[in-house]
Design an enzyme around this catalytic site. Structure first.
Site, PDB file in Angstrom:
ATOM      1  N   SER A   1      14.892  49.422  59.951  1.00 54.16           N
ATOM      2  CA  SER A   1      15.743  48.407  60.576  1.00 54.16           C
ATOM      3  C   SER A   1      15.011  47.075  60.642  1.00 54.16           C
ATOM      4  CB  SER A   1      16.097  48.843  62.001  1.00 54.16           C
ATOM      5  OG  SER A   1      16.706  47.783  62.701  1.00 54.16           O
TER       6      SER A   1
ATOM      7  N   TYR B   1      13.026  52.146  69.830  1.00 55.43           N
ATOM      8  CA  TYR B   1      13.769  52.090  68.555  1.00 55.43           C
ATOM      9  C   TYR B   1      12.953  51.312  67.522  1.00 55.43           C
ATOM     10  CZ  TYR B   1      17.574  51.065  65.265  1.00 55.43           C
ATOM     11  OH  TYR B   1      18.361  50.947  64.137  1.00 55.43           O
TER      12      TYR B   1
END
Ligand code: NAD
Length: 258
Positions: A149, A164
């Site tokens: 990401s 995350y």
């Protein structure tokens, strides 16, 4: 020198996290089926996994199977791959898409939250990759793509925060290190790092206001679409991409250059 293995006519790709109705996984599975791949979905949601597999079989006429399993659980991952390999053509591709978000501010992050996120985003990628690679190296042929990401590169900044971001940064280091070991054995390993994409992972379906907010510094002026990510993944999984390995591909509309 490593021999170049050509793709078999009948070949299977495993897509983890492929069941989410508006997610990147389902769209990727459909895109790969359109390119002739037999498609196996592994998702924690068994009914939706089967539903997506049935929908793809009907629409694209390729062999499919939908399995319910958590990528965080080694025995479930092994059982899922064993079943897929028993029922489907040669395993050539793996796309690690299963993932969970984590919007918790750092000073509120508990060990439980940390472990929850890493169990899926990092251990899940490890377990599926390890199991898939065992089969791929026997055929000297494999393509593995894992979703990282932009959050790993920019330190969050979209919706999710520290666990995350850290887990997705792990996916990049993991992919490079696995590429170093497996590429000489015929298996390419790459990561893809999307910017904000119009799915439900950032706390639900994006409203127009949120889309505008997330687009503020995006050079192309909008959030991305799942099919745009799917087309990059499909390219990296293809026979033509055999000279690409150990790479992390940005797909973020110019929100970040690396
Ligand atoms: P999504 O929530 O729509 O899909 C995630 C899928 O993973 C769901 O189908 C879910 O059931 C599955 N899943 C969750 N835990 C699982 C487990 N333990 N075992 C098996 N399956 C599990 O999200 P999405 O937006 O399609 O995201 C797909 C991937 O792309 C994720 O890894 C995400 O981190 C990454 N990503 C998304 C964006 C974005 O903006 N949407 C940006 C960058 C990276």
């Amino acid at each position: 020198m490593t021999e170049i293995s050509t793709f078999p006519e009948a070949r299977t790709v495993v897509v983890t996290g492929g069941a989410s109705p508006r997610g990147i996984g389902r769209v990727t599975a459909r895109r790969l089926a359109a390119e002739g791949w037999a498609v196996a979905i592994i998702d924690i949601d068994e009914a939706q996994s089967r539903g997506v597999a049935d929908e793809i079989a009907e629409e694209f006429g390729v062999p499919t199977v939908g399995v319910g399993a958590s990528v965080a659980d080694e025995s479930q991952v092994r059982a899922a791959f064993d079943r897929i390999e028993a029922e489907m053509p040669q395993l050539v591709g793996l796309v690690n898409i299963a993932g969970v978000s984590s919007p918790v501010p750092f000073l509120e992050v508990t060990v439980e939250e940390w472990e929850r996120v890493f169990a899926v985003n990092m251990r899940g990628v490890f377990l599926a990759t390890r199991r898939a690679a065992e089969s791929m190296v026997k055929n000297s042929l494999g393509r593995i793509v894992s979703l990282s990401s932009i959050s790993a590169e920019r330190g969050g900044g979209t919706f999710s925060k520290v666990p995350y971001s850290a887990s997705k940064a792990g996916v990049v280091g993991f992919s490079r290190a696995v590429a170093r070991e497996l590429s000489p054995l015929g298996v390419t390993v790459n990561a893809v790092s999307p910017g904000p994409i119009d799915t439900d992972i950032m706390g639900g379906t994006l409203t127009d206001d949120r889309k505008q907010d997330l687009s503020r510094d995006v050079l192309v002026g909008r959030v991305g679409r799942p099919d745009e990510v799917a087309s990059l993944i499909a390219y990296l999984l293809g026979e033509d991409a055999g000279y690409i390995t150990g790479v992390n591909y940005d797909i973020n509309g110019g929100l970040h250059f690396s």
